[in-house]
Design a protein around this motif. Structure first.
Motif, PDB file in Angstrom:
ATOM      1  N   LEU A 181     -12.205  -2.007   6.186  1.00 38.54           N
ATOM      2  CA  LEU A 181     -12.930  -2.516   5.014  1.00 38.54           C
ATOM      3  C   LEU A 181     -13.910  -3.619   5.351  1.00 38.54           C
ATOM      4  O   LEU A 181     -14.688  -4.024   4.480  1.00 38.54           O
ATOM      5  N   GLU A 206       5.701 -10.275   4.119  1.00 36.89           N
ATOM      6  CA  GLU A 206       6.046 -11.406   3.243  1.00 36.89           C
ATOM      7  C   GLU A 206       7.457 -11.924   3.498  1.00 36.89           C
ATOM      8  O   GLU A 206       7.770 -13.065   3.140  1.00 36.89           O
ATOM      9  N   ARG A 238      -6.868   1.507   9.182  1.00 39.02           N
ATOM     10  CA  ARG A 238      -7.697   1.447  10.389  1.00 39.02           C
ATOM     11  C   ARG A 238      -7.225   2.477  11.397  1.00 39.02           C
ATOM     12  O   ARG A 238      -8.019   3.081  12.079  1.00 39.02           O
ATOM     13  N   SER A 266       3.596 -10.413  -7.654  1.00 41.87           N
ATOM     14  CA  SER A 266       4.668 -11.392  -7.390  1.00 41.87           C
ATOM     15  C   SER A 266       5.004 -11.330  -5.907  1.00 41.87           C
ATOM     16  O   SER A 266       4.786 -10.300  -5.262  1.00 41.87           O
ATOM     17  N   ARG A 291      -9.214 -15.718  -2.332  1.00 38.60           N
ATOM     18  CA  ARG A 291      -8.702 -15.061  -3.552  1.00 38.60           C
ATOM     19  C   ARG A 291      -9.494 -15.521  -4.773  1.00 38.60           C
ATOM     20  O   ARG A 291      -9.765 -14.736  -5.679  1.00 38.60           O
ATOM     21  N   THR A 312     -11.619 -10.166   5.701  1.00 37.36           N
ATOM     22  CA  THR A 312     -10.714  -9.136   5.178  1.00 37.36           C
ATOM     23  C   THR A 312     -10.621  -9.254   3.652  1.00 37.36           C
ATOM     24  O   THR A 312     -10.811  -8.271   2.929  1.00 37.36           O
ATOM     25  N   GLY A 351       0.826  -1.217   0.000  1.00 36.05           N
ATOM     26  CA  GLY A 351       0.000   0.000   0.000  1.00 36.05           C
ATOM     27  C   GLY A 351       0.857   1.263   0.000  1.00 36.05           C
ATOM     28  O   GLY A 351       0.592   2.220  -0.736  1.00 36.05           O
ATOM     29  N   GLY A 359      -5.109  -7.201   3.148  1.00 38.32           N
ATOM     30  CA  GLY A 359      -5.193  -8.654   3.016  1.00 38.32           C
ATOM     31  C   GLY A 359      -4.563  -9.374   4.183  1.00 38.32           C
ATOM     32  O   GLY A 359      -3.824  -8.802   4.981  1.00 38.32           O
TER      33      GLY A 359
HETATM   34  N1  LIG Z   1       3.812  -8.763  -0.307  1.00 32.69           N
HETATM   35  C1  LIG Z   1       3.712  -9.799  -1.135  1.00 32.69           C
HETATM   36  O1  LIG Z   1       4.699 -10.462  -1.486  1.00 32.69           O
HETATM   37  C2  LIG Z   1       2.368 -10.195  -1.682  1.00 32.69           C
HETATM   38  C3  LIG Z   1       2.304 -11.065  -2.783  1.00 32.69           C
HETATM   39  C4  LIG Z   1       1.042 -11.431  -3.265  1.00 32.69           C
HETATM   40  C5  LIG Z   1      -0.099 -10.946  -2.648  1.00 32.69           C
HETATM   41  N2  LIG Z   1       0.012 -10.088  -1.586  1.00 32.69           N
HETATM   42  C6  LIG Z   1      -1.200  -9.573  -0.968  1.00 32.69           C
HETATM   43  O2  LIG Z   1      -1.176  -8.168  -1.058  1.00 32.69           O
HETATM   44  C7  LIG Z   1      -1.808  -7.602   0.104  1.00 32.69           C
HETATM   45  C8  LIG Z   1      -0.878  -6.595   0.777  1.00 32.69           C
HETATM   46  O3  LIG Z   1       0.346  -7.240   1.066  1.00 32.69           O
HETATM   47  P1  LIG Z   1       1.455  -6.544   2.009  1.00 32.69           P
HETATM   48  O4  LIG Z   1       2.662  -7.380   1.952  1.00 32.69           O
HETATM   49  O5  LIG Z   1       1.509  -5.095   1.700  1.00 32.69           O
HETATM   50  O6  LIG Z   1       0.743  -6.753   3.417  1.00 32.69           O
HETATM   51  P2  LIG Z   1       0.802  -5.847   4.742  1.00 32.69           P
HETATM   52  O7  LIG Z   1       2.068  -5.063   4.775  1.00 32.69           O
HETATM   53  O8  LIG Z   1       0.529  -6.779   5.876  1.00 32.69           O
HETATM   54  O9  LIG Z   1      -0.396  -4.824   4.551  1.00 32.69           O
HETATM   55  C9  LIG Z   1      -1.720  -5.237   4.720  1.00 32.69           C
HETATM   56  C10 LIG Z   1      -2.536  -4.002   5.008  1.00 32.69           C
HETATM   57  O10 LIG Z   1      -3.903  -4.397   5.154  1.00 32.69           O
HETATM   58  C11 LIG Z   1      -4.459  -3.518   6.111  1.00 32.69           C
HETATM   59  N3  LIG Z   1      -5.668  -4.094   6.677  1.00 32.69           N
HETATM   60  C12 LIG Z   1      -5.819  -5.353   7.199  1.00 32.69           C
HETATM   61  N4  LIG Z   1      -7.082  -5.498   7.630  1.00 32.69           N
HETATM   62  C13 LIG Z   1      -7.723  -4.318   7.381  1.00 32.69           C
HETATM   63  C14 LIG Z   1      -9.050  -3.853   7.601  1.00 32.69           C
HETATM   64  N5  LIG Z   1      -9.985  -4.629   8.181  1.00 32.69           N
HETATM   65  N6  LIG Z   1      -9.364  -2.586   7.201  1.00 32.69           N
HETATM   66  C15 LIG Z   1      -8.446  -1.792   6.630  1.00 32.69           C
HETATM   67  N7  LIG Z   1      -7.153  -2.177   6.390  1.00 32.69           N
HETATM   68  C16 LIG Z   1      -6.819  -3.433   6.780  1.00 32.69           C
HETATM   69  C17 LIG Z   1      -3.374  -3.344   7.152  1.00 32.69           C
HETATM   70  O11 LIG Z   1      -3.607  -2.081   7.761  1.00 32.69           O
HETATM   71  P3  LIG Z   1      -3.681  -1.840   9.335  1.00 32.69           P
HETATM   72  O12 LIG Z   1      -3.388  -3.127  10.040  1.00 32.69           O
HETATM   73  O13 LIG Z   1      -2.629  -0.772   9.543  1.00 32.69           O
HETATM   74  O14 LIG Z   1      -5.051  -1.318   9.530  1.00 32.69           O
HETATM   75  C18 LIG Z   1      -2.125  -3.287   6.285  1.00 32.69           C
HETATM   76  O15 LIG Z   1      -1.819  -1.962   5.942  1.00 32.69           O
HETATM   77  C19 LIG Z   1      -2.235  -8.798   0.954  1.00 32.69           C
HETATM   78  O16 LIG Z   1      -3.541  -9.187   0.563  1.00 32.69           O
HETATM   79  C20 LIG Z   1      -1.253  -9.874   0.527  1.00 32.69           C
HETATM   80  O17 LIG Z   1      -1.731 -11.164   0.790  1.00 32.69           O
HETATM   81  C21 LIG Z   1       1.211  -9.704  -1.094  1.00 32.69           C
END
Ligand SMILES: NC(=O)c1ccc[n+]([C@@H]2O[C@H](COP(=O)([O-])OP(=O)(O)OC[C@H]3O[C@@H](n4cnc5c(N)ncnc54)[C@H](OP(=O)(O)O)[C@@H]3O)[C@@H](O)[C@H]2O)c1
Length: 270
Positions: free
Chosen positions: A60, A186, A39, A179, A152, A105, A20, A84
């Motif tokens: 969300l 991650e 949040r 990716s 997903r 979520t 994000g 996520g």
């Molecule tokens: N990073 C990767 O390698 C990768 C690869 C494929 C897919 N993805 C997917 O991409 C997404 C983001 O990945 P990321 O690595 O950036 O994860 P992250 O750093 O853990 O970020 C997830 C974000 O989701 C927010 N969130 C969770 N529940 C929420 C809710 N109920 N309302 C509002 N915000 C909420 C969290 O915000 P707060 O806790 O601050 O509210 C946090 O900012 C995830 O779905 C992950 O599975 C990631």
């Protein structure tokens, strides 16, 4: 230099996350007016000082919270759902709380966000809503990702249905599967991806791919080269063949990290 999103209003929900934050920086560089939502918006103060943008609270899983975000934003051109939750473990090891949090979520969140923003985007001539997938198109059904995969695949199918429902209105839902990337969440899983032969990329590279897809109004973007795309399609048509060619090998590796008798270790098993 004028950017591709000059004059556009972009909301990033989950701007506090690794991806994000990278999405927010990339949209800011391209001239977008940003609303950074999380949040706890206080967690976004440093990011807003760095790139500009308004802060907003958003959960969300709560439609009233999303409606307040919508009211605060007014006209919106792009909503990026960068949130996520992704547990990796045997189904038996999932707690009720983990199952509920994953489905609420990932899947319910995507549905509520779309229901909140798509109708007004349609009335104002169009817009793009982005939801994030997991590995491949979400329908590859990897073992030890069962609940995450269910969420997903649900988002993928939901996005397809909404694009059909809104065809002709200018509203697009983009299902974007990043990716494996260099984010805090991650990082513990990087060794697993490398063992599976999947490269780990920077969050900036993911953001660049996402902005390209948004500006071209694509409906689906699977990162990771041809391999995950080909196997998703093979799995849809000939699942047994997909297992023989690839999924059985993946299963052995995933079981060694995430199975109940795991022999390899990751820092956090979700
Ligand atoms: N990073 C990767 O390698 C990768 C690869 C494929 C897919 N993805 C997917 O991409 C997404 C983001 O990945 P990321 O690595 O950036 O994860 P992250 O750093 O853990 O970020 C997830 C974000 O989701 C927010 N969130 C969770 N529940 C929420 C809710 N109920 N309302 C509002 N915000 C909420 C969290 O915000 P707060 O806790 O601050 O509210 C946090 O900012 C995830 O779905 C992950 O599975 C990631």
């Amino acid at each position: 230099m004028s950017g591709r999103f000059e004059g556009k209003q972009v909301i990033i929900i989950g701007a506090s996350g690794g991806l994000g934050g990278a999405f927010a920086r990339a949209f800011a560089k391209e001239g977008a007016a940003l609303i950074l939502a999380a949040r706890s918006p206080s967690s976004l103060t440093a990011l807003a000082q760095e790139i500009g943008g308004k802060l907003a609270p958003a959960d969300l899983t709560d439609s009233r919270s999303l409606e307040m975000l919508h009211q605060q934003a007014g006209r919106v051109d792009v909503v990026v759902n960068a949130t996520g939750f992704s547990p990796r473990k045997s189904l038996a090891a999932h707690t009720d709380e983990e199952i509920s949090r994953t489905l609420h979520t990932n899947l319910m969140g995507a549905i509520l966000i779309t229901r909140t923003f798509a109708p007004s985007m349609s009335q104002s001539g169009g817009g793009v809503i982005v939801h994030l997938g997991g590995y491949a198109d979400g329908r590859l059904a990897l073992p030890f990702f069962s609940v995450d995969a269910a969420s997903r695949a649900g988002i993928m199918t939901f996005s397809e249905a909404i694009n059909r429902e809104y065809r002709g209105t200018g509203v697009r839902v983009l299902y974007f599967s990043p990716s494996p990337a260099e984010t805090e969440t991650e990082r513990p899983y990087h060794p697993v991806w490398r063992k599976l032969g999947q490269p780990v990329v920077s969050a900036e590279k993911v953001a660049a791919a996402l902005l390209d897809s948004v500006s071209h109004k694509r409906q689906i973007h699977i990162m990771g080269g041809a391999l995950p795309r080909v196997f998703s399609r093979l799995n849809a048509i000939f699942p047994r063949l997909a297992e023989m060619v690839m999924i059985n090998r993946y299963k052995r590796i995933l079981e060694s990290y995430f199975g109940d008798g795991a022999v390899d270790t990751v820092g956090d098993k979700g």
